[in-house]
Write an enzyme that holds these catalytic residues in place. Structure first.
Site, PDB file in Angstrom:
ATOM      1  N   PRO A  43       0.822  -1.224   0.000  1.00  0.00           N
ATOM      2  CA  PRO A  43       0.000   0.000   0.000  1.00  0.00           C
ATOM      3  C   PRO A  43       0.847   1.262   0.000  1.00  0.00           C
ATOM      4  O   PRO A  43       0.413   2.305  -0.486  1.00  0.00           O
ATOM      5  CB  PRO A  43      -0.805  -0.100   1.297  1.00  0.00           C
ATOM      6  CG  PRO A  43      -0.560  -1.454   1.852  1.00  0.00           C
ATOM      7  CD  PRO A  43       0.662  -2.008   1.222  1.00  0.00           C
ATOM      8  N   PRO A 226      48.327 -37.847   1.530  1.00  0.00           N
ATOM      9  CA  PRO A 226      47.760 -38.809   2.474  1.00  0.00           C
ATOM     10  C   PRO A 226      46.234 -38.812   2.535  1.00  0.00           C
ATOM     11  O   PRO A 226      45.651 -39.663   3.181  1.00  0.00           O
ATOM     12  CB  PRO A 226      48.346 -38.365   3.806  1.00  0.00           C
ATOM     13  CG  PRO A 226      48.692 -36.939   3.623  1.00  0.00           C
ATOM     14  CD  PRO A 226      49.048 -36.757   2.189  1.00  0.00           C
ATOM     15  N   ASP A 249      43.232 -45.225  -6.857  1.00  0.00           N
ATOM     16  CA  ASP A 249      43.276 -46.326  -5.896  1.00  0.00           C
ATOM     17  C   ASP A 249      42.213 -46.143  -4.831  1.00  0.00           C
ATOM     18  O   ASP A 249      41.671 -45.063  -4.662  1.00  0.00           O
ATOM     19  CB  ASP A 249      44.631 -46.326  -5.181  1.00  0.00           C
ATOM     20  CG  ASP A 249      45.731 -46.802  -6.101  1.00  0.00           C
ATOM     21  OD1 ASP A 249      45.421 -47.539  -7.040  1.00  0.00           O
ATOM     22  OD2 ASP A 249      46.894 -46.416  -5.868  1.00  0.00           O
ATOM     23  N   LYS A 271      41.697 -52.360  -4.907  1.00  0.00           N
ATOM     24  CA  LYS A 271      41.226 -53.709  -4.571  1.00  0.00           C
ATOM     25  C   LYS A 271      40.354 -53.599  -3.331  1.00  0.00           C
ATOM     26  O   LYS A 271      40.723 -52.989  -2.351  1.00  0.00           O
ATOM     27  CB  LYS A 271      42.412 -54.613  -4.296  1.00  0.00           C
ATOM     28  CG  LYS A 271      43.307 -54.763  -5.494  1.00  0.00           C
ATOM     29  CD  LYS A 271      44.288 -55.895  -5.295  1.00  0.00           C
ATOM     30  CE  LYS A 271      45.231 -55.995  -6.467  1.00  0.00           C
ATOM     31  NZ  LYS A 271      46.289 -54.977  -6.450  1.00  0.00           N
ATOM     32  N   GLY A 303      49.528 -40.759  -1.415  1.00  0.00           N
ATOM     33  CA  GLY A 303      50.868 -40.378  -0.966  1.00  0.00           C
ATOM     34  C   GLY A 303      51.739 -39.919  -2.123  1.00  0.00           C
ATOM     35  O   GLY A 303      51.325 -39.108  -2.947  1.00  0.00           O
ATOM     36  N   ASP A 304      52.934 -40.461  -2.188  1.00  0.00           N
ATOM     37  CA  ASP A 304      53.829 -40.194  -3.310  1.00  0.00           C
ATOM     38  C   ASP A 304      53.791 -41.410  -4.243  1.00  0.00           C
ATOM     39  O   ASP A 304      53.835 -42.541  -3.769  1.00  0.00           O
ATOM     40  CB  ASP A 304      55.263 -39.982  -2.789  1.00  0.00           C
ATOM     41  CG  ASP A 304      56.201 -39.690  -3.945  1.00  0.00           C
ATOM     42  OD1 ASP A 304      56.269 -38.515  -4.356  1.00  0.00           O
ATOM     43  OD2 ASP A 304      56.817 -40.639  -4.462  1.00  0.00           O
ATOM     44  N   THR A 332      54.200 -38.187   1.020  1.00  0.00           N
ATOM     45  CA  THR A 332      54.070 -39.599   1.380  1.00  0.00           C
ATOM     46  C   THR A 332      53.546 -39.744   2.815  1.00  0.00           C
ATOM     47  O   THR A 332      53.704 -38.831   3.646  1.00  0.00           O
ATOM     48  CB  THR A 332      55.420 -40.317   1.188  1.00  0.00           C
ATOM     49  OG1 THR A 332      55.192 -41.722   1.324  1.00  0.00           O
ATOM     50  CG2 THR A 332      56.466 -39.877   2.199  1.00  0.00           C
ATOM     51  N   ALA A 333      52.904 -40.889   3.070  1.00  0.00           N
ATOM     52  CA  ALA A 333      52.235 -41.083   4.371  1.00  0.00           C
ATOM     53  C   ALA A 333      53.200 -40.894   5.541  1.00  0.00           C
ATOM     54  O   ALA A 333      52.823 -40.335   6.577  1.00  0.00           O
ATOM     55  CB  ALA A 333      51.592 -42.476   4.415  1.00  0.00           C
ATOM     56  N   MET A 384      52.041 -50.511   5.340  1.00  0.00           N
ATOM     57  CA  MET A 384      51.283 -51.772   5.250  1.00  0.00           C
ATOM     58  C   MET A 384      51.676 -52.723   6.372  1.00  0.00           C
ATOM     59  O   MET A 384      51.821 -53.924   6.147  1.00  0.00           O
ATOM     60  CB  MET A 384      51.527 -52.429   3.871  1.00  0.00           C
ATOM     61  CG  MET A 384      50.965 -51.594   2.738  1.00  0.00           C
ATOM     62  SD  MET A 384      51.348 -52.237   1.113  1.00  0.00           S
ATOM     63  CE  MET A 384      52.887 -51.414   0.750  1.00  0.00           C
TER      64      MET A 384
HETATM   65  N1  SAH Z   1      52.321 -44.300  -2.054  1.00  0.00           N
HETATM   66  C1  SAH Z   1      51.800 -44.267  -0.721  1.00  0.00           C
HETATM   67  C2  SAH Z   1      51.903 -45.598  -0.023  1.00  0.00           C
HETATM   68  C3  SAH Z   1      51.051 -46.681  -0.628  1.00  0.00           C
HETATM   69  S1  SAH Z   1      51.153 -48.190   0.248  1.00  0.00           S
HETATM   70  C4  SAH Z   1      52.490 -43.143   0.069  1.00  0.00           C
HETATM   71  O1  SAH Z   1      53.461 -42.594  -0.393  1.00  0.00           O
HETATM   72  O2  SAH Z   1      52.010 -42.819   1.165  1.00  0.00           O
HETATM   73  C5  SAH Z   1      49.746 -48.104   1.290  1.00  0.00           C
HETATM   74  C6  SAH Z   1      50.168 -47.890   2.719  1.00  0.00           C
HETATM   75  O3  SAH Z   1      50.498 -46.522   2.907  1.00  0.00           O
HETATM   76  C7  SAH Z   1      49.090 -48.160   3.729  1.00  0.00           C
HETATM   77  O4  SAH Z   1      48.991 -49.527   4.039  1.00  0.00           O
HETATM   78  C8  SAH Z   1      49.588 -47.352   4.927  1.00  0.00           C
HETATM   79  O5  SAH Z   1      50.627 -48.010   5.591  1.00  0.00           O
HETATM   80  C9  SAH Z   1      50.183 -46.144   4.220  1.00  0.00           C
HETATM   81  N2  SAH Z   1      49.247 -45.021   4.168  1.00  0.00           N
HETATM   82  C10 SAH Z   1      48.643 -44.497   3.079  1.00  0.00           C
HETATM   83  N3  SAH Z   1      47.890 -43.415   3.418  1.00  0.00           N
HETATM   84  C11 SAH Z   1      48.027 -43.275   4.744  1.00  0.00           C
HETATM   85  C12 SAH Z   1      47.505 -42.355   5.703  1.00  0.00           C
HETATM   86  N4  SAH Z   1      46.683 -41.371   5.344  1.00  0.00           N
HETATM   87  N5  SAH Z   1      47.846 -42.521   7.001  1.00  0.00           N
HETATM   88  C13 SAH Z   1      48.694 -43.497   7.393  1.00  0.00           C
HETATM   89  N6  SAH Z   1      49.204 -44.380   6.519  1.00  0.00           N
HETATM   90  C14 SAH Z   1      48.880 -44.291   5.227  1.00  0.00           C
END
Ligand code: SAH
Length: 463
Positions: A43, A226, A249, A271, A303-304, A332-333, A384
């Site tokens: 209005p 990681p 992976d 896997k 990781g690497d 890498t982890a 691993m």
């Molecule tokens: N290319 C990867 C390793 C692959 S093998 C790297 O550089 O980190 C897979 C293994 O990596 C796992 O079994 C575990 O031991 C390790 N991993 C991968 N990611 C991880 C994370 N976020 N925290 C701890 N360990 C990890």
């Protein structure tokens, strides 16, 4: 996502705004950019609304909304700021089948209005589900700064030309054509000769794209870090942005995959227990097949890529097929895990070397130079290692390791769900079982956390 984002076609549709104050004016400023037929019910409207009505840009009804007024409306806005009136408006709107929005009332609304960055036809809408308007404003400001003003005209001209670009094969060649246009050729033509120059540059670009030899495919083997997207390198992000095919992976989590080009083809070769498993040969073939078709393939590894990632086997397969590749390193982890416990992997006067070992190889449990790993002061990062903890323990003790050697398990390193379990070699398998460690984990032998974040097990003096 409670509120699902869509862009609604308002061309020629009725939109009703109830209210005539500042709030209604703000809403109208945005609405006037749409192609809706806008009616305002109030209005006693603000002079700015009267001016828009005088220009014929909206229809002004100097009364309250009544039953039947919202027939065929797409949206009804309640912008009075008065709860009872807004509830009445919402009822009328919903009975007429319109979407209702009550300004600043999340629960009373069928939808919420995002913050906008408008480079029509390119529009960026930013929503925070009403939780963080401040954040939306700062994202808007950053986006405003990032998107050139010229984007609007460039996109409009691109739309006129889109049909002719269908002469290029779909996929990468077309994408590269448009990337070239939007990234360099378009903006520079616009800057030098305006829209006319852009219109004459486009056919030239098309000819260049057609005669130019098409790029062959290539494979980038990229370290995804990681798991937390923050720990990707910039180069990894660029490759994900440009990928046609992503082969990843199981350990690469969804938040990282979410950063990739949405149109890319995602192939999970991880896997899984019970699921189909990809042999290394099948993965190699997959990379070759897609690259041969001209795709930019990103092989994403956790990781690497060069640490327990079967990188060499994939590079051999690509070399054998004569396909270009590059490796993009990642965190890498073990590096992420060490950061997580505030310790360095090497330390002057303690250990001038560090070992990265895997507890498993293709034959099962992996043998190592146990005597070296058992030596006082040595630091080992075990990948691993969860399933083989008892084996590791047995081998190390057999080769003279101190039962009180500090061992730290870092589960989900570099991810929000990170957990740290601090123990000793003599208690390792039990501590892992008790801690219920199930995610990916690094086991550090000879390294205790700087500041214990874990529930400490019987205290261990650091070696
Ligand atoms: N290319 C990867 C390793 C692959 S093998 C790297 O550089 O980190 C897979 C293994 O990596 C796992 O079994 C575990 O031991 C390790 N991993 C991968 N990611 C991880 C994370 N976020 N925290 C701890 N360990 C990890």
């Amino acid at each position: 996502m409670r509120h699902f984002p869509i862009f609604l076609d308002l061309r020629g549709r009725r939109v009703i705004v109830c209210g005539g104050g500042e709030v209604a004016c703000a809403k109208l400023r945005t609405l006037m950019r749409s192609e809706a037929r806008v009616s305002v019910f109030c209005p006693d409207p603000h002079p700015a609304i009267e001016a828009l009505a005088a220009e014929g840009r909206l229809v002004l009804q100097r009364r309250w909304l009544a039953e039947g007024d919202a027939l065929c409306a797409a949206i009804v806005y309640g912008a009075n700021g008065a709860a009872a009136e807004d509830a009445r408006i919402a009822g009328i709107g919903r009975r007429a089948g319109a979407l209702v929005n009550i300004v600043d009332d999340l629960d009373g609304s069928d939808f919420i209005s995002p913050a906008l960055v408008d480079r029509d036809p390119v529009v960026v809408a930013i929503g925070t589900e009403g939780t963080a308007p401040v954040l939306a404003r700062s994202i808007k400001a950053e986006t405003e700064a990032r998107l050139p003003q010229a984007l609007g005209p460039l996109a409009r001209i691109a739309a006129e030309f889109r049909k002719r670009v269908e002469a290029l094969p779909p996929g990468r060649q077309r994408r590269e054509f448009w990337a070239r246009y939007f990234d360099h050729a378009g903006p520079s033509a616009l800057a030098t000769g305006g829209e006319t120059a852009v219109r004459s540059r486009l056919p030239e670009l098309l000819v260049e794209a057609r005669v130019g030899t098409a790029d062959p495919g290539r494979v980038s083997l990229v370290g995804a870090g990681p798991g937390d997207p923050d720990l990707l390198t910039l180069r990894a992000r660029q490759r994900l942005d440009a990928a046609d095919v992503i082969v990843h992976d199981r350990l690469v989590p969804q938040p990282v995959l979410d950063l990739a080009r949405r149109e890319a083809l995602f192939i999970d070769v991880g896997k899984r227990a019970g699921g189909p498993s990809w042999g290394q040969d099948a993965i190699d073939r997959l990379l070759v097949v897609h690259a041969r078709r001209g795709a930019h393939v990103v092989r994403l590894k956790s990781g690497d890529p060069g640490v327990f990632g079967r990188l060499d086997e994939e590079l051999d397969a690509l070399d054998a097929a004569g396909i270009d590749w590059e490796v993009v390193p990642g965190v890498t982890a073990a590096a992420a895990a060490a950061a997580g416990i505030g310790r360095s992997l090497t330390r002057r006067d303690r250990n001038s070397a560090v070992s990265f070992v895997t507890a498993e190889d293709r034959n099962g449990q992996a043998e190592q130079d146990w005597r070296a790993l058992a030596a006082p002061g040595h630091v080992t990062a075990v990948y691993m290692g969860l399933r083989s903890a008892r084996f590791l323990q047995g081998r190390l003790l057999l080769h003279g390791a101190d039962p009180a050697l500090p061992v730290t398990a870092v589960e989900n390193a570099g991810r929000p769900a990170r957990r740290i379990i601090e123990t000793t070699l003599s208690q390792l398998p039990e501590a892992l079982a008790r801690g219920g460690v199930a995610g990916p984990a690094i086991l550090f032998l000879g390294l205790a956390p700087r500041a214990s974040e874990a529930v400490p097990l019987p205290a261990v003096a650091e070696a």
